[in-house]
Scaffold this motif. Structure first.
Motif, short mmCIF file in Angstrom:
data_model
loop_
_atom_site.label_atom_id
_atom_site.label_comp_id
_atom_site.label_asym_id
_atom_site.label_seq_id
_atom_site.Cartn_x
_atom_site.Cartn_y
_atom_site.Cartn_z
N GLY A 118 -116.35 8.91 -88.56
CA GLY A 118 -117.41 9.18 -89.52
C GLY A 118 -117.69 10.66 -89.71
N VAL A 119 -117.46 11.45 -88.65
CA VAL A 119 -117.71 12.89 -88.73
C VAL A 119 -116.72 13.60 -87.83
CG1 VAL A 119 -119.53 12.75 -86.94
CG2 VAL A 119 -119.44 14.72 -88.48
N CYS A 120 -116.29 14.76 -88.28
CA CYS A 120 -115.32 15.58 -87.54
C CYS A 120 -115.85 17.01 -87.48
CB CYS A 120 -113.97 15.55 -88.24
SG CYS A 120 -112.77 16.75 -87.62
N ARG A 121 -115.84 17.58 -86.28
CA ARG A 121 -116.22 18.99 -86.13
C ARG A 121 -114.97 19.80 -85.78
NH1 ARG A 121 -120.45 22.35 -85.70
NH2 ARG A 121 -121.98 20.68 -85.82
N PRO A 122 -114.44 20.55 -86.75
CA PRO A 122 -113.31 21.44 -86.47
C PRO A 122 -113.77 22.75 -85.82
CG PRO A 122 -113.39 20.72 -88.78
CD PRO A 122 -114.72 20.48 -88.17
N SER A 123 -112.83 23.60 -85.52
CA SER A 123 -113.13 24.89 -84.90
C SER A 123 -113.32 25.97 -85.96
CB SER A 123 -112.01 25.28 -83.94
OG SER A 123 -111.92 24.35 -82.88
N ILE A 124 -113.94 27.07 -85.54
CA ILE A 124 -114.22 28.20 -86.41
C ILE A 124 -113.69 29.47 -85.75
CG2 ILE A 124 -116.04 29.57 -87.53
CD1 ILE A 124 -117.80 27.08 -87.45
N ALA A 125 -113.02 30.30 -86.52
CA ALA A 125 -112.51 31.58 -86.01
C ALA A 125 -113.11 32.71 -86.83
CB ALA A 125 -110.98 31.62 -86.09
N PRO A 126 -113.20 33.90 -86.25
CA PRO A 126 -113.75 35.02 -87.02
C PRO A 126 -112.78 35.49 -88.09
CG PRO A 126 -113.05 35.74 -84.84
CD PRO A 126 -112.91 34.26 -84.85
N HIS A 127 -113.31 35.84 -89.24
CA HIS A 127 -112.51 36.48 -90.28
C HIS A 127 -112.04 37.84 -89.76
CE1 HIS A 127 -111.67 38.53 -94.12
NE2 HIS A 127 -111.49 37.32 -94.61
N PRO A 128 -110.83 38.27 -90.14
CA PRO A 128 -110.33 39.57 -89.64
C PRO A 128 -111.27 40.74 -89.87
CG PRO A 128 -108.57 38.38 -90.76
CD PRO A 128 -109.83 37.58 -90.97
N GLU A 129 -112.12 40.66 -90.89
CA GLU A 129 -113.04 41.76 -91.19
C GLU A 129 -114.35 41.67 -90.41
OE1 GLU A 129 -113.58 41.72 -95.38
OE2 GLU A 129 -111.49 42.21 -95.85
N LEU A 130 -114.57 40.56 -89.70
CA LEU A 130 -115.83 40.37 -88.99
C LEU A 130 -115.82 41.15 -87.68
CD1 LEU A 130 -118.57 38.89 -88.94
CD2 LEU A 130 -117.42 37.04 -87.69
N ILE A 131 -116.81 41.99 -87.49
CA ILE A 131 -116.88 42.84 -86.29
C ILE A 131 -117.50 42.09 -85.12
CG2 ILE A 131 -117.88 44.96 -85.32
CD1 ILE A 131 -117.76 46.14 -88.15
N THR A 132 -118.60 41.39 -85.37
CA THR A 132 -119.31 40.70 -84.28
C THR A 132 -119.46 39.22 -84.62
OG1 THR A 132 -120.59 42.73 -83.89
CG2 THR A 132 -121.38 40.71 -82.85
N PRO A 133 -118.57 38.37 -84.11
CA PRO A 133 -118.68 36.94 -84.38
C PRO A 133 -119.95 36.37 -83.76
CG PRO A 133 -116.50 37.50 -83.54
CD PRO A 133 -117.37 38.70 -83.33
N GLY A 134 -120.52 35.37 -84.44
CA GLY A 134 -121.71 34.72 -83.91
C GLY A 134 -121.56 33.21 -83.79
N ASN A 135 -120.74 32.63 -84.66
CA ASN A 135 -120.60 31.17 -84.69
C ASN A 135 -119.17 30.69 -84.46
OD1 ASN A 135 -123.40 30.37 -85.54
ND2 ASN A 135 -122.89 31.70 -87.25
N SER A 136 -118.26 31.61 -84.23
CA SER A 136 -116.86 31.24 -84.02
C SER A 136 -116.68 30.58 -82.66
CB SER A 136 -115.96 32.47 -84.12
OG SER A 136 -116.01 33.02 -85.41
N TYR A 137 -115.92 29.49 -82.66
CA TYR A 137 -115.67 28.79 -81.40
C TYR A 137 -114.50 27.83 -81.60
CZ TYR A 137 -116.61 26.53 -76.93
OH TYR A 137 -116.51 26.07 -75.65
N VAL A 138 -113.57 27.84 -80.66
CA VAL A 138 -112.43 26.92 -80.70
C VAL A 138 -112.68 25.81 -79.67
CG1 VAL A 138 -109.95 26.63 -80.37
CG2 VAL A 138 -110.84 28.70 -81.49
N ARG A 216 -117.54 34.76 -91.62
CA ARG A 216 -117.70 36.09 -92.19
C ARG A 216 -119.08 36.61 -91.89
NH1 ARG A 216 -117.29 35.97 -97.86
NH2 ARG A 216 -116.45 38.08 -97.91
N LYS A 217 -119.32 37.85 -92.21
CA LYS A 217 -120.60 38.49 -91.90
C LYS A 217 -121.75 37.74 -92.56
CE LYS A 217 -123.10 42.89 -92.18
NZ LYS A 217 -123.09 44.28 -92.68
N GLY A 218 -122.75 37.42 -91.76
CA GLY A 218 -123.92 36.72 -92.27
C GLY A 218 -124.91 37.68 -92.90
#
Length: 348
Positions: A118-138, A216-218
């Motif tokens: 019913g629901v799938c949570r994939p992973s998130i990676a930082p965009h190459p231009e993002l300096i400080t990731p906040g929500n990225s997680y594999v 990406r940058k928030g």
């Protein structure tokens, strides 16, 4: 009958420039079986960029645009994704983030083999231009059967809305949107967490290491006077008062999904209620005293007293709950363990 395999739903408000950039990026990556749905939450700023998206939608059969007449808040805009979906699956996307089409393609290929997800949570990676990731997680790959396993393994994993994939057809067939609609105001800040609980109580869930979103940058959403500043960072979505409201609403939701799950005995229900609330308690100790603590201390809130106050609030809202039964001492000891862990950390 759905026309596409997946609808990438961009929920957006007063960030037309970011939304248009996102649309243009997605349209260069998608195949014929994917489409994009932009849900404009009654924006009154950066309107010219939204007009460009609307004009694009009139000449591109894979782009759809909806503007709500008024701001129906994030919970309303999130809910509208299910009403305007053009496919069996939808993926929710912040207007700030880009998709990773390779990861999304791989995830959809997996979902074809799991008809009950019913629901799938994939992973998130930082965009190459993002300096400080906040929500990225594999994440590690995991599959959980609906009910006890899914609720324990999935329901409180992650807060971030970007990238979450829902099976619209299954969710509608189970009548979960009607349940969701009755209580959604209480979960206005994190509507997807409430829906994830409901879905997990009845349907299988999937967590995958495939990266479908590039963070990406928030930025803060522009308000009517054209600024994005707020007077105090402890006010609003991440404020202490709102965190308490979220916690109590999710505590109530836990009881709701325990009753929805297919457990046969009271002892099974009590066990699940306790397990989920301990996960919830750990989550909100972490959010308040790790993620958001500087919001409060920078606004003259003393952290140890704040920690103590939340500890007592948690105890008052959990230990006397009817679903705790005669397990109050066991639960109290585990709450104290969480509390003392943070207290030791503050002392360092």
């Amino acid at each position: 009958m759905f026309n596409f395999e997946i609808t990438i739903c961009i929920i957006t408000y007063n960030r037309g420039k970011r939304a248009l950039e996102n649309v243009n990026n997605i349209l260069t990556q998608i195949n014929n079986e994917w489409c994009v749905l932009v849900l404009n939450n009654g924006s009154n700023l950066e309107v010219n960029f939204y007009d460009e998206i609307k004009n694009l939608s009139e000449i591109n059969s894979q782009l759809f645009y909806v503007r709500h007449p008024i701001n129906i808040q994030i919970h309303g805009n999130f809910r509208s994704c299910f009403d305007y979906a053009k496919s069996r699956y939808i993926m929710i996307l912040s207007d700030e983030d880009f998709i990773n089409s390779d990861g999304l393609f791989s995830t959809l290929s997996i979902l074809k083999f799991y008809e009950k997800v019913g629901v799938c949570r994939p992973s998130i990676a930082p965009h190459p231009e993002l300096i400080t990731p906040g929500n990225s997680y594999v994440f590690q790959d995991n599959y959980f059967i609906g009910g006890n396993a899914a609720l324990n393994g999935f329901a409180f994993v992650g807060n971030y809305i970007s990238g979450v994939i829902y099976n619209v057809e299954l969710i509608k067939n189970m009548g979960l949107l009607e349940v969701y609609d009755r209580k959604i105001i209480a979960h206005r800040n994190y509507p997807h967490l409430y829906l994830d609980l409901l879905v997990s109580s009845k349907l299988d869930v999937l967590i995958t290491s495939n990266v479908t979103v590039l963070e990406r940058k928030g930025e803060e959403t522009l308000i009517e006077n054209g600024t994005s500043s707020v007077a105090s960072k402890h006010i609003g979505l991440y404020g202490y008062g709102e965190r308490i409201n979220q916690f109590l609403a999710l505590r109530d939701a836990v009881r709701e999904v325990v009753d929805l799950s297919d457990l046969n005995t009271d002892s099974e229900k009590i066990k699940l209620f306790i397990e989920l609330n301990l996960l919830l308690i750990s989550k909100y100790f972490y959010l308040i005293f790790k993620v958001n603590i500087t919001n409060y201390t920078s606004n003259s809130m003393e952290r140890n007293l704040l920690l103590d106050s939340f500890f007592y609030l948690v105890c008052s809202s959990i230990l006397t709950h009817p679903y705790i039964g005669n397990h109050d001492e066991l639960v109290a000891n585990q709450i104290v363990e969480i509390y003392e862990g943070y207290k030791r950390e503050f002392a360092c």
